[in-house]
Design a protein around this motif. Structure first.
Motif, PDB file in Angstrom:
ATOM      1  N   GLU A   1       0.838  -1.205   0.000  1.00 40.56           N
ATOM      2  CA  GLU A   1       0.000   0.000   0.000  1.00 40.56           C
ATOM      3  C   GLU A   1       0.870   1.252   0.000  1.00 40.56           C
ATOM      4  O   GLU A   1       1.528   1.558   0.987  1.00 40.56           O
ATOM      5  CB  GLU A   1      -0.914   0.017   1.225  1.00 40.56           C
ATOM      6  CG  GLU A   1      -2.005  -1.010   1.200  1.00 40.56           C
ATOM      7  CD  GLU A   1      -3.106  -0.662   0.210  1.00 40.56           C
ATOM      8  OE1 GLU A   1      -3.281   0.526  -0.115  1.00 40.56           O
ATOM      9  OE2 GLU A   1      -3.777  -1.601  -0.234  1.00 40.56           O
ATOM     10  N   ILE A   2       0.834   1.977  -1.098  1.00 37.16           N
ATOM     11  CA  ILE A   2       1.627   3.208  -1.214  1.00 37.16           C
ATOM     12  C   ILE A   2       1.180   4.231  -0.169  1.00 37.16           C
ATOM     13  O   ILE A   2       2.007   4.935   0.413  1.00 37.16           O
ATOM     14  CB  ILE A   2       1.516   3.796  -2.640  1.00 37.16           C
ATOM     15  CG1 ILE A   2       2.161   2.851  -3.641  1.00 37.16           C
ATOM     16  CG2 ILE A   2       2.137   5.180  -2.720  1.00 37.16           C
ATOM     17  CD1 ILE A   2       3.647   2.634  -3.430  1.00 37.16           C
ATOM     18  N   ARG A   3      -0.105   4.301   0.109  1.00 41.95           N
ATOM     19  CA  ARG A   3      -0.587   5.283   1.090  1.00 41.95           C
ATOM     20  C   ARG A   3      -0.057   4.978   2.489  1.00 41.95           C
ATOM     21  O   ARG A   3       0.164   5.889   3.274  1.00 41.95           O
ATOM     22  CB  ARG A   3      -2.108   5.378   1.081  1.00 41.95           C
ATOM     23  CG  ARG A   3      -2.807   4.106   1.455  1.00 41.95           C
ATOM     24  CD  ARG A   3      -4.312   4.187   1.169  1.00 41.95           C
ATOM     25  NE  ARG A   3      -4.904   2.904   1.436  1.00 41.95           N
ATOM     26  CZ  ARG A   3      -5.689   2.657   2.469  1.00 41.95           C
ATOM     27  NH1 ARG A   3      -5.994   3.620   3.302  1.00 41.95           N
ATOM     28  NH2 ARG A   3      -6.182   1.459   2.658  1.00 41.95           N
ATOM     29  N   HIS A   4       0.207   3.709   2.799  1.00 40.23           N
ATOM     30  CA  HIS A   4       0.805   3.368   4.090  1.00 40.23           C
ATOM     31  C   HIS A   4       2.251   3.841   4.140  1.00 40.23           C
ATOM     32  O   HIS A   4       2.713   4.351   5.167  1.00 40.23           O
ATOM     33  CB  HIS A   4       0.734   1.865   4.344  1.00 40.23           C
ATOM     34  CG  HIS A   4      -0.653   1.372   4.613  1.00 40.23           C
ATOM     35  ND1 HIS A   4      -0.900   0.081   5.014  1.00 40.23           N
ATOM     36  CD2 HIS A   4      -1.858   1.976   4.547  1.00 40.23           C
ATOM     37  CE1 HIS A   4      -2.204  -0.079   5.180  1.00 40.23           C
ATOM     38  NE2 HIS A   4      -2.798   1.057   4.891  1.00 40.23           N
ATOM     39  N   LEU A   5       2.962   3.674   3.028  1.00 46.10           N
ATOM     40  CA  LEU A   5       4.351   4.155   2.968  1.00 46.10           C
ATOM     41  C   LEU A   5       4.394   5.687   3.030  1.00 46.10           C
ATOM     42  O   LEU A   5       5.312   6.258   3.621  1.00 46.10           O
ATOM     43  CB  LEU A   5       5.040   3.634   1.713  1.00 46.10           C
ATOM     44  CG  LEU A   5       5.185   2.111   1.639  1.00 46.10           C
ATOM     45  CD1 LEU A   5       5.836   1.701   0.321  1.00 46.10           C
ATOM     46  CD2 LEU A   5       5.956   1.563   2.814  1.00 46.10           C
ATOM     47  N   ASP A   6       3.395   6.334   2.427  1.00 42.89           N
ATOM     48  CA  ASP A   6       3.313   7.794   2.522  1.00 42.89           C
ATOM     49  C   ASP A   6       3.102   8.234   3.970  1.00 42.89           C
ATOM     50  O   ASP A   6       3.678   9.224   4.429  1.00 42.89           O
ATOM     51  CB  ASP A   6       2.176   8.330   1.651  1.00 42.89           C
ATOM     52  CG  ASP A   6       2.464   8.212   0.166  1.00 42.89           C
ATOM     53  OD1 ASP A   6       3.644   8.054  -0.207  1.00 42.89           O
ATOM     54  OD2 ASP A   6       1.500   8.260  -0.624  1.00 42.89           O
ATOM     55  N   LEU A   7       2.266   7.500   4.696  1.00 37.98           N
ATOM     56  CA  LEU A   7       2.033   7.798   6.108  1.00 37.98           C
ATOM     57  C   LEU A   7       3.314   7.614   6.914  1.00 37.98           C
ATOM     58  O   LEU A   7       3.643   8.451   7.765  1.00 37.98           O
ATOM     59  CB  LEU A   7       0.920   6.908   6.665  1.00 37.98           C
ATOM     60  CG  LEU A   7       0.632   7.076   8.156  1.00 37.98           C
ATOM     61  CD1 LEU A   7       0.076   8.450   8.445  1.00 37.98           C
ATOM     62  CD2 LEU A   7      -0.320   5.995   8.624  1.00 37.98           C
ATOM     63  N   ILE A   8       4.054   6.556   6.638  1.00 39.17           N
ATOM     64  CA  ILE A   8       5.329   6.319   7.325  1.00 39.17           C
ATOM     65  C   ILE A   8       6.281   7.485   7.042  1.00 39.17           C
ATOM     66  O   ILE A   8       6.957   7.981   7.946  1.00 39.17           O
ATOM     67  CB  ILE A   8       5.956   4.974   6.886  1.00 39.17           C
ATOM     68  CG1 ILE A   8       5.050   3.800   7.248  1.00 39.17           C
ATOM     69  CG2 ILE A   8       7.344   4.796   7.472  1.00 39.17           C
ATOM     70  CD1 ILE A   8       4.805   3.599   8.711  1.00 39.17           C
ATOM     71  N   SER A   9       6.306   7.947   5.808  1.00 36.90           N
ATOM     72  CA  SER A   9       7.149   9.090   5.451  1.00 36.90           C
ATOM     73  C   SER A   9       6.748  10.340   6.236  1.00 36.90           C
ATOM     74  O   SER A   9       7.608  11.074   6.736  1.00 36.90           O
ATOM     75  CB  SER A   9       7.046   9.354   3.947  1.00 36.90           C
ATOM     76  OG  SER A   9       7.798  10.473   3.586  1.00 36.90           O
ATOM     77  N   LEU A  10       5.454  10.553   6.362  1.00 31.62           N
ATOM     78  CA  LEU A  10       4.955  11.691   7.134  1.00 31.62           C
ATOM     79  C   LEU A  10       5.371  11.585   8.602  1.00 31.62           C
ATOM     80  O   LEU A  10       5.813  12.570   9.208  1.00 31.62           O
ATOM     81  CB  LEU A  10       3.433  11.758   7.024  1.00 31.62           C
ATOM     82  CG  LEU A  10       2.741  12.843   7.846  1.00 31.62           C
ATOM     83  CD1 LEU A  10       3.052  14.212   7.267  1.00 31.62           C
ATOM     84  CD2 LEU A  10       1.255  12.594   7.900  1.00 31.62           C
TER      85      LEU A  10
END
Length: 176
Positions: free
Chosen positions: A126-135
């Motif tokens: 899930e790209i959105r999960h990786l985006d959240l981790i980045s945030l």
């Protein structure tokens, strides 16, 4: 006349015996060295000032965050890399948690706990999960800065509350 196999069998035991004796001698020397008590070193923490501890923690935090960012950028390439990143980043969270504890940064420490929990619950595909981790990784720096500046604690608390809401929305509750 001895053939080659007989020569090897007669030479090998003597070399092996010599090597074993040398290893035993080294082990005996180490045991003797360990048996002699050395004076206990003075605790380094007490001699360092709170400012030095905070500075070291800030350096650790900055270095670990940069490392996490770089590894996350590589992990976005494929699911296997993302899975490996999510597991390996737990070790970075341990080091970040220790640094926050030493410096007395409660907000940044809570941010690290939130990141650690999110790493466990994130799905590598899930790209959105990786985006959240980045945030969350980027937010650690903001939380640390909020604690270092007078009057910014409230802003840090609001940021942390917003991060918790984002994690809850993207990853669901932690009970699942």
């Amino acid at each position: 006349m001895l053939n080659l196999s007989e020569l090897l069998f007669t030479a090998a035991p003597s070399k092996a015996l010599e090597k074993a004796r040398a290893d035993l001698a080294r082990t005996d020397r180490r045991a003797e060295a360990e048996a002699t008590p050395e004076p206990a070193p003075e605790p380094a923490e007490s001699s360092r000032s709170a400012e030095e501890i905070r500075q070291e923690a800030a350096t650790t935090l900055a270095a670990r965050v940069d490392l996490l960012r770089a590894r996350l950028a590589q992990a976005r390439g494929d699911t296997i890399s993302a899975l490996l990143f999510l597991g390996d980043a737990q070790h970075d969270c341990d080091a970040l948690g220790e640094a926050c504890e030493q410096a007395g940064w409660a907000l940044a420490g809570e941010g690290v706990v939130l990141l650690r929990e999110s790493l466990r619950r994130a799905t590598p595909s899930e790209i959105r999960h990786l985006d959240l981790i980045s945030l969350l990784i980027d937010a650690l720096v903001a939380l640390q800065r909020a604690e270092m500046r007078p009057g910014m604690a409230r802003s840090g608390e609001e940021l942390l509350r917003a991060l918790r809401l984002a994690v809850s929305r993207e990853l669901g509750s932690g009970d699942a």
